[in-house]
Design a protein around this motif. Structure first.
Motif, short mmCIF file in Angstrom:
data_model
loop_
_atom_site.label_atom_id
_atom_site.label_comp_id
_atom_site.label_asym_id
_atom_site.label_seq_id
_atom_site.Cartn_x
_atom_site.Cartn_y
_atom_site.Cartn_z
N PHE A 32 9.21 -4.57 16.29
CA PHE A 32 8.43 -5.54 15.54
C PHE A 32 6.94 -5.36 15.78
CE2 PHE A 32 8.64 -7.43 19.67
CZ PHE A 32 7.44 -8.12 19.81
N THR A 33 6.18 -5.96 14.89
CA THR A 33 4.74 -6.07 15.01
C THR A 33 4.36 -7.49 14.62
OG1 THR A 33 2.60 -5.19 14.31
CG2 THR A 33 4.36 -5.18 12.67
N LEU A 34 3.20 -7.92 15.03
CA LEU A 34 2.68 -9.22 14.63
C LEU A 34 1.77 -9.09 13.40
CD1 LEU A 34 1.82 -10.68 18.14
CD2 LEU A 34 3.91 -11.00 16.80
N THR A 35 1.52 -7.86 12.98
CA THR A 35 0.67 -7.58 11.84
C THR A 35 1.50 -7.55 10.56
OG1 THR A 35 -0.71 -6.19 13.26
CG2 THR A 35 -0.99 -5.93 10.88
N PRO A 36 1.20 -8.42 9.60
CA PRO A 36 1.98 -8.42 8.36
C PRO A 36 1.65 -7.22 7.47
CG PRO A 36 0.19 -9.98 8.18
CD PRO A 36 0.16 -9.44 9.59
N PRO A 37 2.61 -6.77 6.66
CA PRO A 37 2.28 -5.74 5.69
C PRO A 37 1.30 -6.31 4.67
CG PRO A 37 4.54 -6.50 5.39
CD PRO A 37 4.01 -7.18 6.58
N PRO A 38 0.49 -5.47 4.03
CA PRO A 38 -0.52 -5.96 3.08
C PRO A 38 0.05 -6.77 1.92
CG PRO A 38 -0.99 -3.70 3.69
CD PRO A 38 0.35 -4.04 4.26
N ASP A 39 1.21 -6.41 1.45
CA ASP A 39 1.89 -7.16 0.38
C ASP A 39 3.37 -6.84 0.44
OD1 ASP A 39 2.52 -4.78 -1.22
OD2 ASP A 39 0.42 -4.74 -1.77
N TYR A 40 4.12 -7.40 -0.47
CA TYR A 40 5.57 -7.18 -0.49
C TYR A 40 6.00 -6.50 -1.79
CZ TYR A 40 5.26 -10.30 3.47
OH TYR A 40 4.93 -10.87 4.67
N ASP A 41 5.04 -5.89 -2.49
CA ASP A 41 5.31 -5.28 -3.79
C ASP A 41 5.86 -3.86 -3.70
OD1 ASP A 41 4.37 -7.60 -4.97
OD2 ASP A 41 2.33 -6.80 -5.18
N LYS A 42 5.73 -3.23 -2.55
CA LYS A 42 6.20 -1.85 -2.40
C LYS A 42 6.73 -1.64 -0.99
CE LYS A 42 1.36 -0.90 -2.19
NZ LYS A 42 0.48 -1.17 -3.25
N ALA A 48 0.73 2.43 14.56
CA ALA A 48 0.20 1.07 14.70
C ALA A 48 -0.53 0.55 13.45
CB ALA A 48 -0.70 0.98 15.92
N GLU A 49 -0.07 1.00 12.26
CA GLU A 49 -0.59 0.44 11.02
C GLU A 49 0.43 0.62 9.90
OE1 GLU A 49 -4.22 2.50 10.17
OE2 GLU A 49 -3.20 4.23 9.37
N TRP A 50 0.31 -0.23 8.87
CA TRP A 50 1.20 -0.14 7.72
C TRP A 50 0.68 0.91 6.75
CZ3 TRP A 50 5.71 -2.11 8.24
CH2 TRP A 50 5.91 -3.26 8.98
N THR A 51 1.60 1.70 6.22
CA THR A 51 1.26 2.72 5.24
C THR A 51 2.38 2.78 4.19
OG1 THR A 51 0.73 5.06 4.86
CG2 THR A 51 2.28 4.57 6.63
#
Length: 59
Positions: A34-44, A51-54
């Protein structure tokens, strides 16, 4: 606390857990993290890599 759960194997975002942290960690199993950082959106599809969403699937 909100946890953002992803697969350890692929890094793909699976779901968000708003529940009790201890319960969420117990339910995750060995194949998830898990991470505490949310993904930028839920569209894709999103992947947690370095340590980052891509949106690029790791090789």
């Amino acid at each position: 606390m909100i946890l953002y759960i992803y697969s350890k194997d692929s890094g793909i975002y699976l779901y968000r857990d708003n529940g009790n942290v201890d319960g969420a960690l117990y339910d995750m199993g060995e194949d998830k993290d898990f991470t505490l950082t949310p993904p930028p959106d839920y569209d894709k599809p999103w992947y947690w890599v370095d340590a980052e969403w891509t949106t690029e699937q790791p090789s």
